[in-house]
Motif scaffolding. Sequence first.
Motif, PDB file in Angstrom:
ATOM      1  N   ALA A   1      -2.719 -15.304  19.800  1.00 18.93           N
ATOM      2  CA  ALA A   1      -2.581 -14.129  18.936  1.00 18.93           C
ATOM      3  C   ALA A   1      -1.110 -13.873  18.651  1.00 18.93           C
ATOM      4  O   ALA A   1      -0.243 -14.073  19.512  1.00 18.93           O
ATOM      5  N   ALA A   2      -0.813 -13.440  17.454  1.00 18.26           N
ATOM      6  CA  ALA A   2       0.561 -13.115  17.087  1.00 18.26           C
ATOM      7  C   ALA A   2       1.041 -11.904  17.874  1.00 18.26           C
ATOM      8  O   ALA A   2       0.242 -11.121  18.406  1.00 18.26           O
ATOM      9  N   LYS A   3       2.347 -11.738  17.949  1.00 15.60           N
ATOM     10  CA  LYS A   3       2.909 -10.593  18.642  1.00 15.60           C
ATOM     11  C   LYS A   3       2.497  -9.298  17.945  1.00 15.60           C
ATOM     12  O   LYS A   3       2.159  -9.281  16.771  1.00 15.60           O
ATOM     13  N   ALA A   4       2.559  -8.212  18.698  1.00 14.64           N
ATOM     14  CA  ALA A   4       2.083  -6.927  18.188  1.00 14.64           C
ATOM     15  C   ALA A   4       2.765  -6.519  16.892  1.00 14.64           C
ATOM     16  O   ALA A   4       2.133  -5.949  15.990  1.00 14.64           O
ATOM     17  N   ASP A   5       4.066  -6.819  16.761  1.00 13.48           N
ATOM     18  CA  ASP A   5       4.777  -6.398  15.556  1.00 13.48           C
ATOM     19  C   ASP A   5       4.449  -7.266  14.339  1.00 13.48           C
ATOM     20  O   ASP A   5       4.914  -6.997  13.227  1.00 13.48           O
ATOM     21  N   GLN A   6       3.646  -8.320  14.531  1.00 14.07           N
ATOM     22  CA  GLN A   6       3.223  -9.165  13.425  1.00 14.07           C
ATOM     23  C   GLN A   6       1.812  -8.836  12.943  1.00 14.07           C
ATOM     24  O   GLN A   6       1.284  -9.496  12.045  1.00 14.07           O
ATOM     25  N   ALA A   7       1.196  -7.807  13.541  1.00 10.98           N
ATOM     26  CA  ALA A   7      -0.137  -7.371  13.123  1.00 10.98           C
ATOM     27  C   ALA A   7      -0.015  -6.317  12.022  1.00 10.98           C
ATOM     28  O   ALA A   7       1.077  -5.826  11.714  1.00 10.98           O
ATOM     29  N   TYR A   8      -1.143  -5.982  11.414  1.00 10.46           N
ATOM     30  CA  TYR A   8      -1.208  -4.979  10.345  1.00 10.46           C
ATOM     31  C   TYR A   8      -2.029  -3.809  10.892  1.00 10.46           C
ATOM     32  O   TYR A   8      -3.231  -3.943  11.120  1.00 10.46           O
ATOM     33  N   GLU A   9      -1.367  -2.672  11.112  1.00 16.17           N
ATOM     34  CA  GLU A   9      -1.979  -1.546  11.824  1.00 16.17           C
ATOM     35  C   GLU A   9      -2.428  -0.444  10.865  1.00 16.17           C
ATOM     36  O   GLU A   9      -1.937  -0.320   9.747  1.00 16.17           O
ATOM     37  N   ASP A  10      -3.360   0.363  11.360  1.00 14.91           N
ATOM     38  CA  ASP A  10      -3.836   1.567  10.652  1.00 14.91           C
ATOM     39  C   ASP A  10      -4.537   1.232   9.338  1.00 14.91           C
ATOM     40  O   ASP A  10      -4.296   1.860   8.304  1.00 14.91           O
ATOM     41  N   ILE A  11      -5.401   0.243   9.379  1.00 19.53           N
ATOM     42  CA  ILE A  11      -6.223  -0.127   8.230  1.00 19.53           C
ATOM     43  C   ILE A  11      -7.666   0.244   8.540  1.00 19.53           C
ATOM     44  O   ILE A  11      -8.219  -0.188   9.553  1.00 19.53           O
ATOM     45  N   ARG A  12      -8.264   1.037   7.684  1.00 20.47           N
ATOM     46  CA  ARG A  12      -9.635   1.483   7.906  1.00 20.47           C
ATOM     47  C   ARG A  12     -10.599   0.423   7.375  1.00 20.47           C
ATOM     48  O   ARG A  12     -11.077   0.496   6.250  1.00 20.47           O
ATOM     49  N   VAL A  13     -10.882  -0.570   8.214  1.00 15.59           N
ATOM     50  CA  VAL A  13     -11.739  -1.686   7.809  1.00 15.59           C
ATOM     51  C   VAL A  13     -13.145  -1.169   7.481  1.00 15.59           C
ATOM     52  O   VAL A  13     -13.677  -0.293   8.155  1.00 15.59           O
ATOM     53  N   SER A  14     -13.719  -1.728   6.437  1.00 10.73           N
ATOM     54  CA  SER A  14     -15.032  -1.285   5.965  1.00 10.73           C
ATOM     55  C   SER A  14     -16.084  -1.367   7.065  1.00 10.73           C
ATOM     56  O   SER A  14     -16.096  -2.294   7.877  1.00 10.73           O
ATOM     57  N   LYS A  15     -16.972  -0.384   7.061  1.00 17.59           N
ATOM     58  CA  LYS A  15     -18.084  -0.353   8.016  1.00 17.59           C
ATOM     59  C   LYS A  15     -19.406  -0.705   7.358  1.00 17.59           C
ATOM     60  O   LYS A  15     -20.460  -0.561   7.969  1.00 17.59           O
ATOM     61  N   VAL A  16     -19.360  -1.151   6.124  1.00 16.33           N
ATOM     62  CA  VAL A  16     -20.590  -1.476   5.412  1.00 16.33           C
ATOM     63  C   VAL A  16     -21.316  -2.623   6.113  1.00 16.33           C
ATOM     64  O   VAL A  16     -20.687  -3.523   6.682  1.00 16.33           O
TER      65      VAL A  16
END
Length: 431
Positions: free
Chosen positions: A18-33
């Motif tokens: 897994a990439a380091k924490a600072d390489q992730a994309y945070e606070d995205i409300r992924v669809s629940k459909v």
Amino acid sequence: MSRRVVRQSKFRHVFGQAAKADQAYEDIRVSKVTWDSSFCAVNPKFLAIIVEAGGGGAFIVLPLAKTGRVDKNYPLVTGHTAPVLDIDWCPHNDNVIASASDDTTIMVWQIPDYTPMRNITEPIITLEGHSKRVGILSWHPTARNVLLSAGGDNVIIIWNVGTGEVLLSLDDMHPDIIHSVCWNSNGSLLATTCKDKTLRIVDPRKGQVVANNFVEPVALQEMDTSNGVLLPFYDADSSIVYLCGKGDSSIRYFEITDEPPFVHYLNTFGSKEPQRGMGFMPKRGLDVSKCEIARFYKLHERKCEPIIMTVPRKSDLFQDDLYPDTPGPEPALEADEWLSGQDAEPVLISLRDGYVPPKHRELRVTKRNILDARPPSGPRRSQSASDAPLSQNTLETLLEQIKALREQVQAQEQRITALENMLCELVDGTD
């Protein structure tokens, strides 16, 4: 005394990280459909994720470099009146993406290289032909502007996005819901799976199923007892298939060979958090200097995490055996050529010097001119003054007015784009 013979393979020691924490994309409300697509699409420029949205469907498009926390007011791509179910980047234009929705439509979007200041609400074109939800999209691998869609009406439609026309409609092949569709490498055939538990090989231009009801599988691999949907990703360059289960927390990968037993287990990447979807980077978007052979974008409930698959090598030189020439962004055929029966293999590029995505390329849609259509032949009825044909002068006047209005609209769009660019530069200068 017998010795176990170890199968030789350069991919035996592939490992995921897994990439380091600072390489992730945070606070995205992924669809629940509730839908069985991957909810994520990625290319060398952008990451696209289907997200929760009130009053319709939406997805977010982020430049790959925009890692970290995503602002809650970050512009979305909106336009559908119901949830978005699938998204797919055009393989021949990194700025073009298609979306399919519960509202029965497909929309094709042009994504600018700069960050827009407001939601993108106007697609390049809207494709309407399905009578129920559209849940599957797949661009043709070698022909320009050819897009496949499959819907809840059990119909597969193949479109020419460049004109907005239906090229082919396959509506008598599947008696039940279509679960998945994919092209072969040159786009001459389709493979489909259906709720009737039948795998079909389809020649779309002949409108025929050329093979189905296979007697037995070449290889059978028992996975686990989970009932989650498996998302398969196949890398033709390395002959490795990656299996990601929705709701699972692992990625299993296998090497495919021409000799029995055909399928060879390599390893499993495991993590603590279950995945809600997964994106798979095309080979031209990988970092060849680090011997990266695959990169996934794992969707969590509120973030997206890159997962990198690497072959350990001591040398810093380009590894020819890991990176054969791979499909590039140039199409090999035009839509009309493919429809007429031509086939062509993908146009390959070398990754020896890395890959630099081309600059923004605009997708131009040219709809057929209805004025070019000839009237039906047959006896002519008598005409009253009210339905008499337009005079040539009147027709030319109308066309001139339409042309002038179109030029005004284009000028205003260019002005808006220029102002947005100036605003972006001002905002960047104050940061």
